[in-house]
Write a protein that holds these residues in place. Structure first.
Motif, short mmCIF file in Angstrom:
data_model
loop_
_atom_site.label_atom_id
_atom_site.label_comp_id
_atom_site.label_asym_id
_atom_site.label_seq_id
_atom_site.Cartn_x
_atom_site.Cartn_y
_atom_site.Cartn_z
N GLU A 17 0.83 -1.21 0.00
CA GLU A 17 0.00 0.00 0.00
C GLU A 17 0.86 1.25 0.00
O GLU A 17 0.57 2.23 -0.72
CB GLU A 17 -0.92 0.00 1.21
CG GLU A 17 -1.84 1.21 1.28
CD GLU A 17 -2.65 1.25 2.55
OE1 GLU A 17 -3.71 1.91 2.54
OE2 GLU A 17 -2.24 0.63 3.55
N GLU A 18 1.94 1.26 0.76
CA GLU A 18 2.80 2.44 0.86
C GLU A 18 3.60 2.69 -0.42
O GLU A 18 3.85 3.85 -0.78
CB GLU A 18 3.77 2.28 2.04
CG GLU A 18 3.08 2.33 3.40
CD GLU A 18 4.01 1.91 4.52
OE1 GLU A 18 5.18 1.55 4.23
OE2 GLU A 18 3.57 1.94 5.68
N ARG A 19 3.97 1.63 -1.12
CA ARG A 19 4.84 1.78 -2.28
C ARG A 19 4.10 2.06 -3.57
O ARG A 19 4.68 2.61 -4.52
CB ARG A 19 5.71 0.53 -2.45
CG ARG A 19 6.80 0.39 -1.40
CD ARG A 19 7.74 -0.75 -1.74
NE ARG A 19 7.08 -2.04 -1.66
CZ ARG A 19 7.04 -2.79 -0.57
NH1 ARG A 19 7.60 -2.37 0.54
NH2 ARG A 19 6.44 -3.97 -0.58
N LEU A 20 2.83 1.68 -3.65
CA LEU A 20 2.07 1.85 -4.89
C LEU A 20 1.17 3.08 -4.83
O LEU A 20 0.62 3.39 -3.78
CB LEU A 20 1.20 0.62 -5.16
CG LEU A 20 1.85 -0.61 -5.80
CD1 LEU A 20 0.79 -1.65 -6.07
CD2 LEU A 20 2.59 -0.27 -7.07
N LEU A 21 1.03 3.75 -5.95
CA LEU A 21 0.01 4.79 -6.05
C LEU A 21 -1.36 4.14 -5.83
O LEU A 21 -1.61 3.03 -6.30
CB LEU A 21 0.06 5.46 -7.41
CG LEU A 21 1.32 6.28 -7.73
CD1 LEU A 21 1.27 6.75 -9.18
CD2 LEU A 21 1.44 7.45 -6.79
N SER A 22 -2.25 4.83 -5.14
CA SER A 22 -3.55 4.25 -4.81
C SER A 22 -4.33 3.86 -6.06
O SER A 22 -5.00 2.82 -6.08
CB SER A 22 -4.36 5.22 -3.95
OG SER A 22 -4.54 6.46 -4.62
#
Length: 209
Positions: free
Chosen positions: A130-135
């Protein structure tokens, strides 16, 4: 191995079997050998017989497959792309450093509170994904990961200086039934199979490749 038993000592159903995807070339790679050794420790700690642990990696050599059988483990006959249901019993999925699509496919294959509550995943941290990918990319390409984030409990494996590259970003994930039942009913309405047509960096080997 005890760090895995701790989060499963509550109301979660203890795993009765195990599935391992993406172990890698343990005949050549020390990190993969450590991951195999940890898997064997886990089976012993959780009292899951080796015969109830099935593995698949398309890169296994014939010698590696023979070694796994000699350890009493089972080999899956084909590439499932992670699309395996729990079939009514608590199942541990051991998926260290697997591609995001494998986790997404696994969630899709068990997309109901009843099935997910029997699922335990040891693999890449969902919080880290979740933190590394764009939403927008997470929701478009890995929608089942995105939708279950509020229904999952996660505990990171303890770090060890000798195994930083072997188990980095690895967590134990489980899905308490009460948390899943608190999610919006609309979450469970979409059961479309993931296709990844717009995914630019698909990190799995597809069936038939």
């Amino acid at each position: 191995a005890g760090a895995v038993r701790a989060p499963l000592s509550g109301p979660a159903e203890p795993p009765a079997r195990c599935v391992c995807y993406g172990l890698g070339r343990f005949g050549r790679c020390p990190a993969a050998r450590y991951q195999l050794a940890f898997l064997l420790l886990l089976l012993d700690e959780l009292r899951v017989p080796p015969a109830r642990c099935a593995l698949f990696d398309p890169v296994f050599s014939a010698r590696e497959e023979a070694a796994l059988r000699a350890l009493g483990l089972c080999l899956l006959p084909e590439n499932e792309e992670g699309k395996r249901g729990v079939e009514g019993s608590g199942t541990l999925f051991y998926m260290v450093h697997c591609g995001k699509a494998l986790y997404n496919n696994l969630l899709w294959s068990n997309w109901s509170p009843a099935a997910l509550s029997k699922l335990v995943i040891i693999g890449n941290s969902f919080r880290g994904i979740e933190e590394r990918l764009l939403s927008r990319i997470l929701e478009r390409d890995y929608s089942y990961i995105a939708k279950v984030l509020k229904g999952v409990e996660e505990v990171a494996l303890p770090s060890h200086p000798r195994y930083l590259d072997t188990f980095n970003d690895t967590s134990v994930h489980w899905f308490p039934l009460d948390k899943l039942q608190e999610l919006s009913p609309e979450v469970w309405d979409c059961v479309e199979e993931p296709m990844y047509q717009d995914c630019e960096d698909l990190e799995i080997i597809r069936k038939g490749e």
